[in-house]
Write a protein that holds these residues in place. Structure first.
Motif, PDB file in Angstrom:
ATOM      1  N   THR A   1     -87.740 -28.665  13.051  1.00  0.00           N
ATOM      2  CA  THR A   1     -88.898 -28.396  12.207  1.00  0.00           C
ATOM      3  C   THR A   1     -89.941 -27.558  12.933  1.00  0.00           C
ATOM      4  N   ARG A   2     -89.861 -27.537  14.274  1.00  0.00           N
ATOM      5  CA  ARG A   2     -90.869 -26.828  15.062  1.00  0.00           C
ATOM      6  C   ARG A   2     -90.333 -26.562  16.463  1.00  0.00           C
ATOM      7  N   LEU A   3     -90.617 -25.385  16.990  1.00  0.00           N
ATOM      8  CA  LEU A   3     -90.292 -25.032  18.369  1.00  0.00           C
ATOM      9  C   LEU A   3     -91.575 -24.592  19.052  1.00  0.00           C
ATOM     10  N   LEU A   4     -91.763 -25.022  20.281  1.00  0.00           N
ATOM     11  CA  LEU A   4     -92.930 -24.602  21.062  1.00  0.00           C
ATOM     12  C   LEU A   4     -92.429 -24.037  22.392  1.00  0.00           C
TER      13      LEU A   4
ATOM     14  N   SER B   1     -97.973 -19.462  24.921  1.00  0.00           N
ATOM     15  CA  SER B   1     -96.989 -20.177  24.100  1.00  0.00           C
ATOM     16  C   SER B   1     -96.682 -19.405  22.831  1.00  0.00           C
ATOM     17  N   LEU B   2     -95.503 -19.656  22.303  1.00  0.00           N
ATOM     18  CA  LEU B   2     -95.070 -19.093  21.024  1.00  0.00           C
ATOM     19  C   LEU B   2     -94.568 -20.250  20.190  1.00  0.00           C
ATOM     20  N   GLU B   3     -95.154 -20.435  19.019  1.00  0.00           N
ATOM     21  CA  GLU B   3     -94.794 -21.553  18.151  1.00  0.00           C
ATOM     22  C   GLU B   3     -94.039 -21.039  16.928  1.00  0.00           C
ATOM     23  N   ILE B   4     -92.914 -21.675  16.622  1.00  0.00           N
ATOM     24  CA  ILE B   4     -92.103 -21.331  15.451  1.00  0.00           C
ATOM     25  C   ILE B   4     -92.047 -22.561  14.559  1.00  0.00           C
ATOM     26  N   VAL B   5     -92.355 -22.399  13.275  1.00  0.00           N
ATOM     27  CA  VAL B   5     -92.386 -23.534  12.343  1.00  0.00           C
ATOM     28  C   VAL B   5     -91.511 -23.228  11.130  1.00  0.00           C
ATOM     29  N   GLY B   6     -90.761 -24.214  10.665  1.00  0.00           N
ATOM     30  CA  GLY B   6     -89.925 -24.069   9.472  1.00  0.00           C
ATOM     31  C   GLY B   6     -88.597 -24.759   9.669  1.00  0.00           C
TER      32      GLY B   6
ATOM     33  N   GLY C   1     -86.221 -14.249  32.081  1.00  0.00           N
ATOM     34  CA  GLY C   1     -85.374 -15.370  32.502  1.00  0.00           C
ATOM     35  C   GLY C   1     -86.109 -16.628  32.872  1.00  0.00           C
ATOM     36  N   ALA C   2     -87.370 -16.796  32.382  1.00  0.00           N
ATOM     37  CA  ALA C   2     -88.126 -18.014  32.714  1.00  0.00           C
ATOM     38  C   ALA C   2     -89.008 -18.431  31.540  1.00  0.00           C
ATOM     39  N   PHE C   3     -88.656 -19.535  30.903  1.00  0.00           N
ATOM     40  CA  PHE C   3     -89.468 -20.114  29.836  1.00  0.00           C
ATOM     41  C   PHE C   3     -89.025 -21.554  29.622  1.00  0.00           C
ATOM     42  N   SER C   4     -89.817 -22.296  28.876  1.00  0.00           N
ATOM     43  CA  SER C   4     -89.415 -23.653  28.500  1.00  0.00           C
ATOM     44  C   SER C   4     -89.760 -23.866  27.040  1.00  0.00           C
ATOM     45  N   ALA C   5     -89.205 -24.908  26.430  1.00  0.00           N
ATOM     46  CA  ALA C   5     -89.448 -25.151  25.007  1.00  0.00           C
ATOM     47  C   ALA C   5     -89.375 -26.636  24.700  1.00  0.00           C
ATOM     48  N   VAL C   6     -90.277 -27.076  23.829  1.00  0.00           N
ATOM     49  CA  VAL C   6     -90.205 -28.418  23.255  1.00  0.00           C
ATOM     50  C   VAL C   6     -89.658 -28.252  21.844  1.00  0.00           C
ATOM     51  N   LEU C   7     -88.654 -29.038  21.491  1.00  0.00           N
ATOM     52  CA  LEU C   7     -87.988 -28.903  20.194  1.00  0.00           C
ATOM     53  C   LEU C   7     -88.204 -30.163  19.364  1.00  0.00           C
TER      54      LEU C   7
END
Length: 481
Positions: A63-66, A383-388, A408-414
């Motif tokens: 539902t959301r990626l950060l 940060s980049l937030e994706i919603v949907g 080649g360096a990032f992290s994400a909360v799903l």
């Protein structure tokens, strides 16, 4: 990762009723100003995986990626009209974009920005702009109060369902022809994931349904739909194996103390015999009635009902039975709510590719520049937030873009739509003959990037869980589920 952890704890989640606007940055925002919402994101599990060049397929809907990075996401902001149009065209034509390992000036890369727009596209039916049609499970409170002229109009309901049936059939035909890799049917009570032959380690079409109830399973059986309950069967196999091991241990122990073989065999009596053997010792076995067939049936039914609405109720349908399932769902009266805010509203169809009656939609994206406290000082974090409704192919496409854009360096909360996490269960239907060459030969025009197709063709390995945290360092992934 202290900086990332600090940011995760304070960043305000986007409310479902107020979706984020697309690519609108808030320059230099102090992170403490974003702490208005007391909700915290999903807790990050403690045990990460070992670094790998690819993470496992995650068949749950997000539902959301950060996404977070020490490099800015300015390349995702304010796409030009030409770039947006090109992204839509690339999606419709299934254009494969190959980016270099590292892009020195991401903001100036038209190719990157077009591919970003392409990765945000998905297809939906029905399309009612004033209603948020995903998620559907537990959505009554969100939909309540919104206009629903069909709820009391039976003729209008029939028109909506007839239109929905055409779209559903169109998707299945595309899937069968391997022109659509997979799609979801989201009802107010359960979700169905249809996957084309060649995906998730299977050489035939599969459909997984979760959660199910005894009533739904009984109705499917009555329609002649053959299905299995993989998690229930796995549990039974495990219990049987443990039971056999216990019996072997007891027999071995009996032999050690000098018991005869006959005594050892007595240990392997059936559960019913064991349960009543102590009555014989007391001499009252005739005065106590053993459970009859009806009692045993009731006990079994109680066990069936206990797993209703739980991940263990996952049902798997394979091969030609998926077509029978299609007809069953089209004619199933309980597919649509008869009361409440969702009354008369057909299920939501979600697809990576176009289909008859489908409406093109885009995920919402925005970038945020904030400050996080790290060792008594404030540092910039981007940060980049994706919603949907973020489907598996979208997640993979986005991570491929970020790999190049963020060096080649990032992290994400799903954030996972929990009822769909169980779709990551290994269904035990892996084909020994299925390989990469076969998949690419059979699914070249399904609309997925070859690297995404590689990932989604692998057997699921996450079990009943899903990826909650994903991190890339030096072009290698680690993840936590």
């Amino acid at each position: 990762c202290t900086l990332h952890s600090s940011f995760i704890q304070f960043l305000e989640p986007v409310c479902e009723d107020k979706p984020a606007r697309r690519a609108e940055p808030t320059e230099g925002t102090d992170i403490l100003a974003l702490a208005e919402d007391p909700h915290l994101p999903v807790a990050v599990p403690e045990v990460p995986s070992s670094p790998r060049h690819e993470y496992p397929a995650d068949w749950s809907i997000k539902t959301r990626l950060l996404f977070m990075s020490s490099q800015p996401f300015t390349w995702a902001e304010h796409l030009k009209a030409q770039e947006e149009a090109q992204g839509f065209a690339q999606h419709c034509r299934a254009t494969e974009t190959y980016l270099p390992q590292s892009i020195q000036e991401p903001k100036l890369s038209t190719e990157l920005r077009c591919a970003f727009q392409q990765s945000l596209v998905y297809w939906l039916h029905p399309s009612l702009p004033w209603l948020q049609l995903f998620p559907r499970i537990g959505a009554d409170r969100r939909i309540a109060g919104k206009s629903s002229p069909w709820s009391q109009d039976e003729a209008l309901q029939q028109v909506l369902m007839s239109d929905w049936s055409v779209s559903f059939t169109s998707l299945y035909n595309l899937l069968k022809a391997k022109l659509c890799p997979y799609f979801y049917v989201c009802t107010y009570q359960f979700t169905v994931l249809f996957r084309a032959a060649g995906l998730a380690g299977s050489d035939i079409i599969t459909a997984v349904i979760s959660p199910t109830t005894r009533g739904l399973r009984e109705a499917m059986r009555n329609e002649g739909i053959e299905f299995s309950l993989p998690l229930v069967e796995e549990s039974r196999t495990r219990k049987r194996k443990n039971s056999e091991e216990n019996v072997e241990t007891e027999v071995a122990n009996s032999l050690k103390v000098g018991n005869s073989m006959e005594d050892g065999e007595e240990t392997a009596l059936s559960d019913d015999d064991e349960s009543f053997s102590w009555l014989e010792e007391m001499g009252v076995q005739d005065k106590v009635k053993k459970p009859d067939a009806i009692s045993i049936k009731l006990h079994k039914e109680k066990h069936e009902v206990q797993m209703d609405h739980k991940p263990e109720s996952l049902a798997l349908v394979k091969g030609t039975n998926t077509f029978t399932l299609l007809n069953f769902l089209i004619n199933c009266k309980s597919l649509v709510a008869v009361a409440g805010p969702q009354a008369g509203l057909p299920p939501t169809l979600l697809s990576p590719v176009a289909f008859r009656g489908g409406t093109m939609q885009t995920l919402k994206a925005r970038s945020i520049n904030a400050k996080a406290r790290v060792h008594l000082a404030y540092e910039d974090i981007f940060s980049l937030e994706i919603v949907g409704p973020i489907m598996p192919h979208s997640l993979h496409s986005l991570t491929m873009l970020l790999k190049a854009a963020q060096r080649g360096a990032f992290s994400a909360v799903l954030y996972t739509h929990e009822p769909t996490a169980v779709f990551n269960t290994d269904l035990g239907n892996a084909s020994t003959t299925l390989n990469k060459e076969t998949v690419h030969k059979d699914l070249p025009t399904c609309g997925l990037h070859p690297k995404t197709l590689d990932q989604l063709s692998q057997c699921p390995t996450l079990g009943k869980s899903s990826i909650r945290f994903l991190e890339m360092k030096d072009y290698a992934y680690t993840w936590k589920s």
